[in-house]
Design a protein around this motif. Sequence first.
Motif, PDB file in Angstrom:
ATOM      1  N   SER A  15       0.701  -1.108   0.081  1.00 32.32           N
ATOM      2  CA  SER A  15       0.073  -0.039   0.066  1.00 32.32           C
ATOM      3  C   SER A  15       1.019   1.299   0.110  1.00 32.32           C
ATOM      4  CB  SER A  15      -0.974  -0.040   1.222  1.00 32.32           C
ATOM      5  OG  SER A  15      -0.123  -0.052   2.525  1.00 32.32           O
ATOM      6  N   SER A  16       2.189   1.177   0.099  1.00 30.22           N
ATOM      7  CA  SER A  16       2.952   2.155   0.104  1.00 30.22           C
ATOM      8  C   SER A  16       3.008   2.976  -1.422  1.00 30.22           C
ATOM      9  CB  SER A  16       4.309   1.912   0.332  1.00 30.22           C
ATOM     10  OG  SER A  16       4.719   1.387   1.693  1.00 30.22           O
ATOM     11  N   THR A  17       3.182   4.378  -1.296  1.00 29.26           N
ATOM     12  CA  THR A  17       3.175   5.044  -2.575  1.00 29.26           C
ATOM     13  C   THR A  17       4.439   5.659  -2.785  1.00 29.26           C
ATOM     14  OG1 THR A  17       2.921   7.303  -1.360  1.00 29.26           O
ATOM     15  CG2 THR A  17       0.819   5.978  -1.855  1.00 29.26           C
ATOM     16  N   GLU A  19       5.581   8.478  -3.502  1.00 28.74           N
ATOM     17  CA  GLU A  19       5.977   9.456  -2.341  1.00 28.74           C
ATOM     18  C   GLU A  19       6.346   9.039  -1.304  1.00 28.74           C
ATOM     19  OE1 GLU A  19       3.954  13.121  -2.147  1.00 28.74           O
ATOM     20  OE2 GLU A  19       3.296  13.094  -3.955  1.00 28.74           O
ATOM     21  N   GLU A  20       5.862   8.198  -0.774  1.00 29.43           N
ATOM     22  CA  GLU A  20       5.945   7.534   0.734  1.00 29.43           C
ATOM     23  C   GLU A  20       7.557   6.765   0.762  1.00 29.43           C
ATOM     24  OE1 GLU A  20       1.668   6.996   2.140  1.00 29.43           O
ATOM     25  OE2 GLU A  20       2.513   5.268   1.325  1.00 29.43           O
ATOM     26  N   GLU A  44       3.371   8.645 -12.883  1.00 29.55           N
ATOM     27  CA  GLU A  44       3.659   8.763 -11.629  1.00 29.55           C
ATOM     28  C   GLU A  44       5.208   8.667 -11.133  1.00 29.55           C
ATOM     29  OE1 GLU A  44       2.556   9.407  -7.687  1.00 29.55           O
ATOM     30  OE2 GLU A  44       1.956  10.284  -9.527  1.00 29.55           O
ATOM     31  N   LYS A 183      -3.899  -2.100  -6.850  1.00 27.64           N
ATOM     32  CA  LYS A 183      -3.092  -0.753  -6.382  1.00 27.64           C
ATOM     33  C   LYS A 183      -3.622   0.586  -7.240  1.00 27.64           C
ATOM     34  CE  LYS A 183       1.145  -2.826  -4.804  1.00 27.64           C
ATOM     35  NZ  LYS A 183       2.714  -2.891  -4.894  1.00 27.64           N
ATOM     36  N   ASN A 184      -3.429   1.638  -6.651  1.00 31.85           N
ATOM     37  CA  ASN A 184      -3.816   2.881  -7.650  1.00 31.85           C
ATOM     38  C   ASN A 184      -2.433   3.488  -7.976  1.00 31.85           C
ATOM     39  OD1 ASN A 184      -2.432   4.546  -5.426  1.00 31.85           O
ATOM     40  ND2 ASN A 184      -4.085   4.675  -4.378  1.00 31.85           N
ATOM     41  N   GLU A 186      -0.596   5.909  -7.445  1.00 36.63           N
ATOM     42  CA  GLU A 186       0.374   6.446  -6.646  1.00 36.63           C
ATOM     43  C   GLU A 186       1.191   5.208  -6.106  1.00 36.63           C
ATOM     44  OE1 GLU A 186      -2.422   9.511  -7.370  1.00 36.63           O
ATOM     45  OE2 GLU A 186      -2.575   7.391  -6.805  1.00 36.63           O
ATOM     46  N   GLN A 187       0.355   4.131  -5.677  1.00 31.74           N
ATOM     47  CA  GLN A 187       1.094   2.771  -5.106  1.00 31.74           C
ATOM     48  C   GLN A 187       1.936   1.964  -6.132  1.00 31.74           C
ATOM     49  OE1 GLN A 187      -2.494   1.224  -3.569  1.00 31.74           O
ATOM     50  NE2 GLN A 187      -2.516   2.116  -1.644  1.00 31.74           N
ATOM     51  N   ALA A 190       5.301   3.114  -6.625  1.00 30.77           N
ATOM     52  CA  ALA A 190       6.028   3.033  -5.484  1.00 30.77           C
ATOM     53  C   ALA A 190       7.722   2.353  -5.553  1.00 30.77           C
ATOM     54  CB  ALA A 190       5.281   2.613  -4.234  1.00 30.77           C
TER      55      ALA A 190
END
Length: 245
Positions: A15-17, A19-20, A44, A183-184, A186-187, A190
């Motif tokens: 679930s990490s994106t 950005e994270e 992204e 996943k979206n 963003e994820q 990642a």
Amino acid sequence: MWLFSRKGASGFSASSTAEEVTQGIDGTGLTAVVTGASSGIGTETARVLALRAVHVVMAVKNMTAGREVKDTIAKRNPNLATNHVGKFLLTHLLLETMKKTAQGRRTEGRIVNVSSRVILITSLYNSLSAYGQSKLANVLHAKDLARRLKEDEVAITANSLHPGAIATNLFRLVGLVGKYVIKNVEQGAATTCYVALHPQITGKAGLYFADSNVAETSLQANDNALARKLWDFTFTLINNCPNNT
């Protein structure tokens, strides 16, 4: 939303994106060439790397040399041409510049091949077989390239990864199940950003990642002899391509 969000050894999960996994990392002075940057996780990936002060070059698939290679073998396996040979050629064309940059700036260069977990079923006779073979080629390419760079004592690493099942134009799953297992964007970006930029990956090469962690892959993907054969086969295709430069 992602149901399976248990963190791995890296401290990140499915679930990490993007950005994270790159939070607090300064990419100033680095240059990244991002293929497939016109949509989905490519966009992204480019966005987040740029956010971290990386100079991003957005590469398109329809390069002249890549198109010539694709035309040569399109009737045999268009997936192989698009997903492997074109990217192999792009990497080869950029490699000497990367070597000089890594040496001159004393900075580790990183080559990241985006593959897929569909490689686990490439031996099955189904509609995913050709696609799976092309993504297996991405893993084998990174593995053999990593070996060659290490032998040459070059400060460049090569790794491959599975971004996850992503809700992009390439793959969409509708319904309630899809909401919790896909996943979206963003994820999805990642793992690519993690492998490209995170200090935890410094010096690591020839590995396969998923969910921003080192992951297991198939027996074929770990076959060093097969990786060498693919390398030679791909160069033969490129060298036999009309108007090859």
